[in-house]
Motif scaffolding. Structure first.
Motif, PDB file in Angstrom:
ATOM      1  N   ASP A 146      37.729  58.002  40.850  1.00  0.00           N
ATOM      2  CA  ASP A 146      38.639  57.026  41.467  1.00  0.00           C
ATOM      3  C   ASP A 146      39.625  57.691  42.424  1.00  0.00           C
ATOM      4  OD1 ASP A 146      37.661  54.653  40.335  1.00  0.00           O
ATOM      5  OD2 ASP A 146      38.796  54.966  38.491  1.00  0.00           O
ATOM      6  N   ARG A 196      33.632  58.797  44.844  1.00  0.00           N
ATOM      7  CA  ARG A 196      32.402  58.784  44.045  1.00  0.00           C
ATOM      8  C   ARG A 196      31.539  60.015  44.328  1.00  0.00           C
ATOM      9  NH1 ARG A 196      35.631  54.941  42.319  1.00  0.00           N
ATOM     10  NH2 ARG A 196      35.080  52.796  42.816  1.00  0.00           N
ATOM     11  N   ALA A 219      29.606  52.161  39.781  1.00  0.00           N
ATOM     12  CA  ALA A 219      30.558  51.657  40.773  1.00  0.00           C
ATOM     13  C   ALA A 219      29.983  51.768  42.180  1.00  0.00           C
ATOM     14  CB  ALA A 219      31.869  52.434  40.677  1.00  0.00           C
ATOM     15  N   GLU A 245      29.319  48.575  44.692  1.00  0.00           N
ATOM     16  CA  GLU A 245      30.150  48.472  45.888  1.00  0.00           C
ATOM     17  C   GLU A 245      29.387  48.657  47.192  1.00  0.00           C
ATOM     18  OE1 GLU A 245      33.735  50.428  43.234  1.00  0.00           O
ATOM     19  OE2 GLU A 245      32.866  51.557  44.909  1.00  0.00           O
ATOM     20  N   ARG A 284      24.425  42.423  44.191  1.00  0.00           N
ATOM     21  CA  ARG A 284      25.093  43.341  43.261  1.00  0.00           C
ATOM     22  C   ARG A 284      24.347  43.470  41.938  1.00  0.00           C
ATOM     23  NH1 ARG A 284      30.287  40.600  44.528  1.00  0.00           N
ATOM     24  NH2 ARG A 284      30.161  39.746  42.422  1.00  0.00           N
ATOM     25  N   PRO A 287      35.460  55.800  48.222  1.00  0.00           N
ATOM     26  CA  PRO A 287      36.162  54.530  48.056  1.00  0.00           C
ATOM     27  C   PRO A 287      37.550  54.595  48.686  1.00  0.00           C
ATOM     28  CG  PRO A 287      36.341  55.799  46.058  1.00  0.00           C
ATOM     29  CD  PRO A 287      35.466  56.602  46.989  1.00  0.00           C
ATOM     30  N   GLU A 336      32.095  44.552  37.192  1.00  0.00           N
ATOM     31  CA  GLU A 336      32.727  43.502  37.987  1.00  0.00           C
ATOM     32  C   GLU A 336      34.007  42.988  37.345  1.00  0.00           C
ATOM     33  OE1 GLU A 336      28.823  41.522  40.236  1.00  0.00           O
ATOM     34  OE2 GLU A 336      29.525  40.716  38.317  1.00  0.00           O
ATOM     35  N   LYS A 366      38.451  47.530  41.847  1.00  0.00           N
ATOM     36  CA  LYS A 366      37.752  48.660  42.446  1.00  0.00           C
ATOM     37  C   LYS A 366      38.488  49.982  42.286  1.00  0.00           C
ATOM     38  CE  LYS A 366      35.505  50.159  46.704  1.00  0.00           C
ATOM     39  NZ  LYS A 366      35.081  49.781  48.067  1.00  0.00           N
ATOM     40  N   HIS A 367      39.818  49.967  42.427  1.00  0.00           N
ATOM     41  CA  HIS A 367      40.559  51.229  42.458  1.00  0.00           C
ATOM     42  C   HIS A 367      40.614  51.932  41.101  1.00  0.00           C
ATOM     43  CE1 HIS A 367      43.602  48.326  41.156  1.00  0.00           C
ATOM     44  NE2 HIS A 367      44.339  49.326  40.729  1.00  0.00           N
ATOM     45  N   ARG A 419      37.846  51.113  38.788  1.00  0.00           N
ATOM     46  CA  ARG A 419      36.559  50.704  38.209  1.00  0.00           C
ATOM     47  C   ARG A 419      35.804  51.876  37.587  1.00  0.00           C
ATOM     48  NH1 ARG A 419      34.361  47.789  42.343  1.00  0.00           N
ATOM     49  NH2 ARG A 419      35.259  45.916  41.403  1.00  0.00           N
ATOM     50  N   LEU A 474      34.334  40.767  44.790  1.00  0.00           N
ATOM     51  CA  LEU A 474      34.940  41.823  43.998  1.00  0.00           C
ATOM     52  C   LEU A 474      36.406  41.970  44.372  1.00  0.00           C
ATOM     53  CD1 LEU A 474      32.224  44.635  44.066  1.00  0.00           C
ATOM     54  CD2 LEU A 474      32.756  43.082  42.198  1.00  0.00           C
TER      55      LEU A 474
END
Length: 429
Positions: A87, A91, A146, A150, A157, A221, A359, A363-364, A366, A428
């Motif tokens: 994160d 990734r 993730a 994404e 998805r 990300p 889901e 996201k930040h 996940r 998302l």
């Protein structure tokens, strides 16, 4: 002079190719992980004999399965450390590190001298190698899943995320296929002396391919606002616990139906080793075939939970009758047919959940939350599954113990899934 616009068809084609390559890059680590699990499971009796010798073969097998399970002790640490790393740093960085460490562990197992050669150092080295693998695997799942979620269009998805589970089937198919070839082609002496090492060494060849793909394909990300983490803390903790228990039942089913079945078939159904391998190969083939189908169907329905819950209910209903029939009619057609049926509903109950669970997290955070939840669940329930069911059979004398244990775990996971938020078709966060 203005540049000519790129035709839309070429743009879409490039996106499709890029997306497919990212799917491969994201799942190659999972492929290595479960390939190694498959090989270890197939050669558990051989590893027990060479590294954990005992006068009682059942005790020797339990010790080998303990070494397999102990690798999961490091998973939660890897999940928290490497998930947070994914994160914060991206990734790509996390995925490159995890596949390198997993390959290192596999190489170590393949090259370690036996107990007869170096004594207690042999099982100690095997255990250390499993701990290194476990640490890496703890962070692998969150970052890879993730990435799958994404990357690409929102409508696909579920299909993309399902490949994380489908890759387990591909790995099991690959591992069991190589193990079967070696078993058929080599004598018992050759297999014991060096043949069992070959699959572990072959597995390390996946590493350079995975490192190349991950260093050049996987995107970073965006950074998140620190304030968001504080606002969502209570919500995230609840989702984390639900995810742990949602994974619980299916990870137990994975390790029993796909990895313990060869040992179970040999020891309790008295099937030849060569035939028991075919049972596991069929289970892997079902996983590889149906996971993408259920993932795509959840996209089309724009709902994850109906398929996930239906598959788990059917698995609960069929586990006891299936194991009873295996014990009453321990032949290859019966056992293989029953495992195929169980795996059909297992994939229905699992594949859509691979999109549903991530889901449910922003996201930040996940990768971190998903990695740690998955690592804890798999460590406590999945990694110990083979050891637990083997122990339950020994202390109870009842060969139906695996069915009862799986039923209890899947019921708990069904309740957890029912409490997760439906996310199919939504944007998302």
């Amino acid at each position: 002079m203005s540049a000519k616009p790129v035709p839309s068809g070429i743009v879409e084609q490039n996106r499709a190719v890029s997306s497919s390559r990212i799917v491969v890059a994201a799942t190659v680590g999972n492929l290595l992980e479960f390939y190694d699990f498959t090989v270890y499971s197939f050669f558990a009796l051989t590893i027990a004999k060479l590294f954990f010798p005992s006068h009682d073969p059942i005790v020797s097998t339990l010790m080998a399965l303990f070494a397999f399970a102990i690798g999961f002790v490091a998973r939660p640490l890897g999940g928290f450390v490497l998930g947070r790393y994914a994160d914060k740093r991206g990734r790509r960085a996390a995925l490159t590190l995890t596949i390198f460490l997993m390959a290192l562990g596999s190489l170590t197992i393949g090259l370690t001298p036996t107990y007869e050669s170096i004594g207690l150092a042999a099982p100690a080295i095997i255990i250390v190698a499993r701990l290194v693998q476990g640490f890496a695997q703890g962070g692998e799942f969150g970052a890879a899943t993730a990435t799958l979620l994404e990357t690409g269009s929102a409508k696909g998805r579920g299909f993309r995320a399902s490949w994380q589970l489908a890759s387990q089937g591909a790995a099991a198919l690959m591992g069991s296929g190589i193990a079967a070839i070696l078993t058929y082609q080599l004598s018992s002496t050759q297999l014991l002396e060096w043949g069992w090492r070959t699959p572990f060494l072959i597995g390390t060849l996946i590493m350079p391919v995975g490192v190349y793909l991950r260093r050049h394909i996987v995107e970073e990300p965006p950074k998140a606002e620190a304030s968001k983490q504080v606002v969502l803390e209570g919500y995230l903790v609840r989702k984390w616990f639900l995810t742990v228990f949602a994974i619980m039942g299916m990870t137990v089913a994975t390790y029993v139906l796909m990895y313990y079945i060869p040992t179970y078939s040999i020891q309790y159904l008295k099937m030849p080793a060569r035939l028991s391998m075919l049972v596991s190969i069929s289970a892997a083939a079902v996983s590889l075939t149906f996971c993408p189908i259920w993932g795509a169907l959840s996209d089309k329905m724009q709902r994850r939970k109906p398929l996930t819950m239906t598959g788990r209910v059917m698995l609960i209903a069929l586990l006891y009758p299936a194991f009873w029939l295996m014990n009453q009619f321990p032949s290859l057609p019966v056992v293989m047919g029953l495992i195929i049926v169980l795996m059909f509903f297992y994939t229905m109950g699992s594949a859509p959940a691979y999109a549903l669970m991530p889901e449910n997290f922003p996201k930040h955070v996940r990768a971190g939350y998903l990695a740690s939840a998955y690592a804890v669940s798999v460590s406590v329930f999945g990694g110990s599954a083979q050891l637990v069911v083997a122990w339950l059979i020994r202390v109870s004398g009842n060969t139906m113990a695996p069915a009862w244990y799986m039923i209890a775990c899947v019921i708990v996971s069904l309740i957890a899934v029912s409490m997760l938020e439906e996310t199919g078709g939504r944007e998302l966060t």
